[in-house]
Enzyme design. Structure first.
Site, short mmCIF file in Angstrom:
data_model
loop_
_atom_site.label_atom_id
_atom_site.label_comp_id
_atom_site.label_asym_id
_atom_site.label_seq_id
_atom_site.Cartn_x
_atom_site.Cartn_y
_atom_site.Cartn_z
N CYS A 111 -5.26 -15.20 -1.36
CA CYS A 111 -5.03 -15.35 0.09
C CYS A 111 -5.56 -16.68 0.62
O CYS A 111 -5.29 -17.05 1.76
CB CYS A 111 -5.67 -14.20 0.83
SG CYS A 111 -5.22 -12.61 0.12
N HIS A 168 -7.60 -15.78 7.50
CA HIS A 168 -6.58 -15.02 6.78
C HIS A 168 -6.43 -13.65 7.45
O HIS A 168 -7.41 -12.95 7.67
CB HIS A 168 -6.98 -14.89 5.31
CG HIS A 168 -6.26 -13.80 4.60
ND1 HIS A 168 -4.88 -13.65 4.67
CD2 HIS A 168 -6.71 -12.79 3.79
CE1 HIS A 168 -4.53 -12.61 3.94
NE2 HIS A 168 -5.61 -12.07 3.41
N ASN A 195 -0.59 -7.91 5.78
CA ASN A 195 -1.35 -8.89 4.98
C ASN A 195 -0.36 -9.61 4.06
O ASN A 195 0.14 -9.03 3.11
CB ASN A 195 -2.42 -8.15 4.18
CG ASN A 195 -3.23 -9.07 3.29
OD1 ASN A 195 -2.82 -10.20 3.00
ND2 ASN A 195 -4.37 -8.59 2.83
O1 UT7 Z 1 -6.26 -10.04 1.54
C1 UT7 Z 1 -7.34 -10.10 0.66
C2 UT7 Z 1 -8.58 -9.58 1.24
N1 UT7 Z 1 -8.44 -8.18 1.54
C3 UT7 Z 1 -9.17 -7.62 2.47
O2 UT7 Z 1 -9.95 -8.29 3.10
C4 UT7 Z 1 -8.99 -6.12 2.67
C5 UT7 Z 1 -10.32 -5.49 2.95
N2 UT7 Z 1 -10.28 -4.04 3.11
C6 UT7 Z 1 -9.63 -3.38 4.12
O3 UT7 Z 1 -8.89 -3.97 4.89
C7 UT7 Z 1 -9.95 -1.93 4.32
O4 UT7 Z 1 -11.01 -1.56 3.49
C8 UT7 Z 1 -8.76 -0.96 4.08
C9 UT7 Z 1 -7.72 -1.13 5.17
C10 UT7 Z 1 -8.16 -1.23 2.71
C11 UT7 Z 1 -9.23 0.49 4.14
O5 UT7 Z 1 -9.85 0.72 5.41
P1 UT7 Z 1 -11.28 1.43 5.50
O6 UT7 Z 1 -11.60 1.57 6.91
O7 UT7 Z 1 -12.22 0.65 4.62
O8 UT7 Z 1 -10.95 2.82 4.90
P2 UT7 Z 1 -11.74 3.60 3.76
O9 UT7 Z 1 -11.26 3.12 2.43
O10 UT7 Z 1 -13.19 3.61 4.07
O11 UT7 Z 1 -11.19 5.06 3.99
C12 UT7 Z 1 -11.53 5.83 5.16
C13 UT7 Z 1 -10.78 7.13 5.09
C14 UT7 Z 1 -10.89 7.82 3.74
O12 UT7 Z 1 -10.95 9.23 3.98
P3 UT7 Z 1 -12.36 10.02 3.90
O13 UT7 Z 1 -12.89 9.75 2.52
O14 UT7 Z 1 -13.19 9.40 4.99
O15 UT7 Z 1 -11.94 11.42 4.15
C15 UT7 Z 1 -9.60 7.48 3.08
O16 UT7 Z 1 -9.21 8.43 2.12
O17 UT7 Z 1 -9.39 6.89 5.31
C16 UT7 Z 1 -8.64 7.47 4.24
N3 UT7 Z 1 -7.47 6.67 4.02
C17 UT7 Z 1 -6.31 6.85 4.67
N4 UT7 Z 1 -5.95 7.73 5.61
C18 UT7 Z 1 -4.70 7.64 6.09
C19 UT7 Z 1 -7.34 5.62 3.17
N5 UT7 Z 1 -6.09 5.11 3.27
C20 UT7 Z 1 -5.45 5.86 4.19
C21 UT7 Z 1 -4.15 5.82 4.72
N6 UT7 Z 1 -3.84 6.71 5.67
N7 UT7 Z 1 -3.24 4.90 4.34
#
Ligand code: UT7
Length: 322
Positions: A113, A249, A279
């Site tokens: 990125c 980014h 993204n």
């Molecule tokens: O481009 C290169 C650099 N990349 C980045 O900088 C990306 C960095 N990371 C992110 O943007 C975020 O971590 C994500 C968008 C990938 C995920 O968001 P998050 O707020 O960190 O979510 P999480 O992984 O902590 O998950 C929170 C909850 C989980 O459920 P529980 O365990 O709390 O019950 C996940 O299972 O959200 C759940 N979850 C979803 N729910 C609905 C994860 N993906 C989804 C989804 N829809 N698509």
């Protein structure tokens, strides 16, 4: 020799994919995607449309939108991409062929990125060294072709698009000092492997799909990026208040909001593309620039800080004056 960006253009595929599409293929919903990422929609390339095609279409838009510009004398082409059509020939050499640009060196940059900003850093350095005068710098991706659509934490994020900047010599310094850096220990937290099953001695899945440990990358980005914005400003003896715009980014709107809050910088001066394009990795910064430019926000004389970060984990930042 000083350098400047003389024009920027983009291309995005016409296939608009809303969050509702993902509600049909995985357990998710529109509200979760918008609140956790800021993404409302993204674009997917057609099955027979590849990264080199997006580059060529962005370059055609650059010519169409800037009648005073032509590619005569372009002496180098740089393409930041992690989703090349094939390993060789390079995307850059396919652009060279499409426009029959004579005597241009060609190089693809694999800095995920951060690829577009790395391209600007290299172009500035090549012009400063006196070896080159007119360089095309692309950030282009077809991430949808490398997305694991069974992984709900990552598939909702990615989109396709391309941006291109023309970098030329300048009387005044318009591309200022840059910073670059990497923490390779996070290699397996964001990877795309076609063959090898090990990175840094740790096992990975070589299935040709993007794997991301979202939480780890999210935390690293927030901790690293605010500090690096500060370092970049002091390297240029510029204060935050002197900047007109900041373009990080567009990985996740929450990362951009967190950095703005950490820096105490107004969110309406952070330019983004995440809402409409998701993204798009190396394309996200030129896409944000183009949206703001077409909205009449970016004006001659504006100072803009650009900072890309991602797989590596690596980052590159630079300040430019329009
Ligand atoms: O481009 C290169 C650099 N990349 C980045 O900088 C990306 C960095 N990371 C992110 O943007 C975020 O971590 C994500 C968008 C990938 C995920 O968001 P998050 O707020 O960190 O979510 P999480 O992984 O902590 O998950 C929170 C909850 C989980 O459920 P529980 O365990 O709390 O019950 C996940 O299972 O959200 C759940 N979850 C979803 N729910 C609905 C994860 N993906 C989804 C989804 N829809 N698509």
């Amino acid at each position: 020799m000083n350098s400047k960006i003389t024009a920027i253009a983009v291309y995005t595929p016409s296939n608009r994919v809303t969050n509702e599409y993902f509600e049909k293929i995985i357990e998710t919903n529109n509200e979760w995607i918008i609140s956790r990422t800021g993404i409302k929609e993204r674009r997917f390339a057609e099955p027979d449309e590849y990264t080199s095609d997006l580059c060529i279409k962005a370059a055609k838009n650059l010519l169409a939108e800037n009648p005073d510009i032509n590619f005569d004398g372009v002496d180098f082409i740089l393409v930041g991409t992690t989703t090349a059509d094939q390993v060789m020939p390079s995307m850059a050499s396919q652009v060279q062929n499409a426009f029959n640009i004579q005597n241009a060196g060609c190089l693809d940059i694999m800095a995920a990125c951060a690829g577009f900003v790395y391209g600007l850093v290299l172009a500035k350095g090549m012009i400063a060294s006196g070896t080159h005068k007119k360089i095309l710098v692309f950030g282009a991706e077809t991430l949808s072709k490398f997305t694991d659509f069974t992984d709900r934490t990552s598939c909702i994020l990615f989109g396709d698009g391309a941006g291109v900047a023309l970098v030329e010599t300048s009387d005044q310094p318009k591309i200022l000092n840059a910073i670059t850096g990497t923490d390779g220990s996070h290699g397996k937290d964001l990877y795309l492997s076609q063959h090898a099953s090990v990175v840094n001695g740790e096992n990975i899945e070589p299935n040709g799909k993007i794997h991301q440990n979202g939480k780890v990358v999210f935390k690293w980005a927030i901790q690293t990026i605010s500090n690096k914005v500060g370092e970049l400003l002091s390297k240029n003896s510029i204060t935050l208040a002197e900047l007109d715009w900041v373009i990080l980014h567009s990985a996740n709107l929450r990362i951009i909001e967190a950095v703005a809050s950490e820096l105490n910088y107004p969110m309406d001066k952070m330019l983004t593309s995440i809402e409409f394009f998701g993204n798009t990795s190396s394309a996200s910064i030129p896409l944000a620039w183009d949206i703001a430019s077409k909205a009449g926000k970016i004006k001659p004389g504006n100072k803009i800080l650009l900072l890309g970060f991602g797989g590596g984990l690596t980052f590159a930042g630079i300040i430019v004056e329009v």
